[in-house]
Design a protein around this motif. Sequence first.
Motif, PDB file in Angstrom:
ATOM      1  N   GLY A 244       0.776  -1.241   0.000  1.00  0.00           N
ATOM      2  CA  GLY A 244       0.000   0.000   0.000  1.00  0.00           C
ATOM      3  C   GLY A 244       0.798   1.277   0.000  1.00  0.00           C
ATOM      4  O   GLY A 244       0.223   2.373   0.013  1.00  0.00           O
ATOM      5  N   GLU A 246       2.696   2.961  -2.215  1.00  0.00           N
ATOM      6  CA  GLU A 246       2.604   3.910  -3.327  1.00  0.00           C
ATOM      7  C   GLU A 246       1.288   4.686  -3.264  1.00  0.00           C
ATOM      8  O   GLU A 246       1.270   5.912  -3.467  1.00  0.00           O
ATOM      9  CB  GLU A 246       2.741   3.199  -4.664  1.00  0.00           C
ATOM     10  N   SER A 247       0.201   3.991  -2.982  1.00  0.00           N
ATOM     11  CA  SER A 247      -1.087   4.663  -2.865  1.00  0.00           C
ATOM     12  C   SER A 247      -1.078   5.645  -1.695  1.00  0.00           C
ATOM     13  O   SER A 247      -1.600   6.770  -1.811  1.00  0.00           O
ATOM     14  CB  SER A 247      -2.202   3.631  -2.682  1.00  0.00           C
ATOM     15  N   GLN A 250       0.845   8.786  -2.637  1.00  0.00           N
ATOM     16  CA  GLN A 250       0.060   9.650  -3.518  1.00  0.00           C
ATOM     17  C   GLN A 250      -1.005  10.418  -2.737  1.00  0.00           C
ATOM     18  O   GLN A 250      -1.266  11.594  -3.026  1.00  0.00           O
ATOM     19  CB  GLN A 250      -0.577   8.810  -4.620  1.00  0.00           C
ATOM     20  N   GLU A 266      -8.011   5.261   2.951  1.00  0.00           N
ATOM     21  CA  GLU A 266      -6.976   4.279   2.594  1.00  0.00           C
ATOM     22  C   GLU A 266      -5.627   4.669   3.197  1.00  0.00           C
ATOM     23  O   GLU A 266      -4.871   3.812   3.673  1.00  0.00           O
ATOM     24  CB  GLU A 266      -6.871   4.167   1.071  1.00  0.00           C
ATOM     25  N   TYR A 267      -5.323   5.953   3.195  1.00  0.00           N
ATOM     26  CA  TYR A 267      -4.087   6.459   3.808  1.00  0.00           C
ATOM     27  C   TYR A 267      -4.085   6.206   5.313  1.00  0.00           C
ATOM     28  O   TYR A 267      -3.100   5.733   5.885  1.00  0.00           O
ATOM     29  CB  TYR A 267      -3.959   7.960   3.528  1.00  0.00           C
TER      30      TYR A 267
END
Length: 292
Positions: A244, A246-247, A250, A266-267
């Motif tokens: 996770g 890279e996401s 971003q 998600e972060y």
Amino acid sequence: MESLSEKDHMPLCKGVDALRFYGGDTRERCSNGYMGRKSRDAMYGDENAYRTLNALLFEGNKNEQERIWKEGHTLNSEFIRKIEETIQVYTNIFTLMKVRKEDFDYRVTGKRVDRASSVTNYENGFTQSFFSCSKCDYDSAFARKNGIVLIEAELSPNIPFIDYDKVLEKNEYTHWDEREILLPPFLNIELEEIPLTASETRIVKDQNKKPPMGKYRLKTIQFPDYRRILLDSEKMLWQQIIDGKESAAQLLEKMNENDREQDYREYICWKEKLQAYLKIEFSRIWYGGDER
């Protein structure tokens, strides 16, 4: 499973240089051991590394919003993309806390100018990020925050910490005169409100020129053995962190761009996995061996 605390990554992460880096000294060590030029690396050249390193340890993303949207800072997504090396920085600092804890005088009280918004976190009974305080008096140079409180840290025996001026020589740390004491994240604490003095109200001001909103005494208790508490598989956590990153990087960049419409769940979930992994790693370092 091999612990990250048993591995070596970038040379800057080794020993006291992880501590120097956290404190804002980005000079690289030459082959002769002396300090050379500042690092030009996107991660290791970040003189405000502590901002991102700490933000990743707070629950949710309110700390990021405070730092970025209210105080005008930018957080560094390279710490997420290079998460293996970031974890090595965390674990090497914590290892140093165990190795050098005997260098401390427990009669000293640490002082800190903190965000008023942080008080809720401390009231929950734990430090969420690394907690830096000073053996010097309160200084307005550290009050450039959106709403502040003053904190006195009462340190007790048998907890992890680092006393900077006992661990680092003056010529190898550019901020040695700040006389910092560093406490770890996830440390069990107690908090009580105490009166402000007239001089503290008059002298210390936040970034909006407003006086402190309160004053608190923080008492350290213990570092819990999180291996007894957390049921997550360390191997599973590690894979989720890697998958996770890279996401998450971003999404942090979206915050830097002032995107307030983005869904950051998600972060936040990714950070929860990172924090759980570090709690297990720190427990292994502090207590030794494997509990499970």
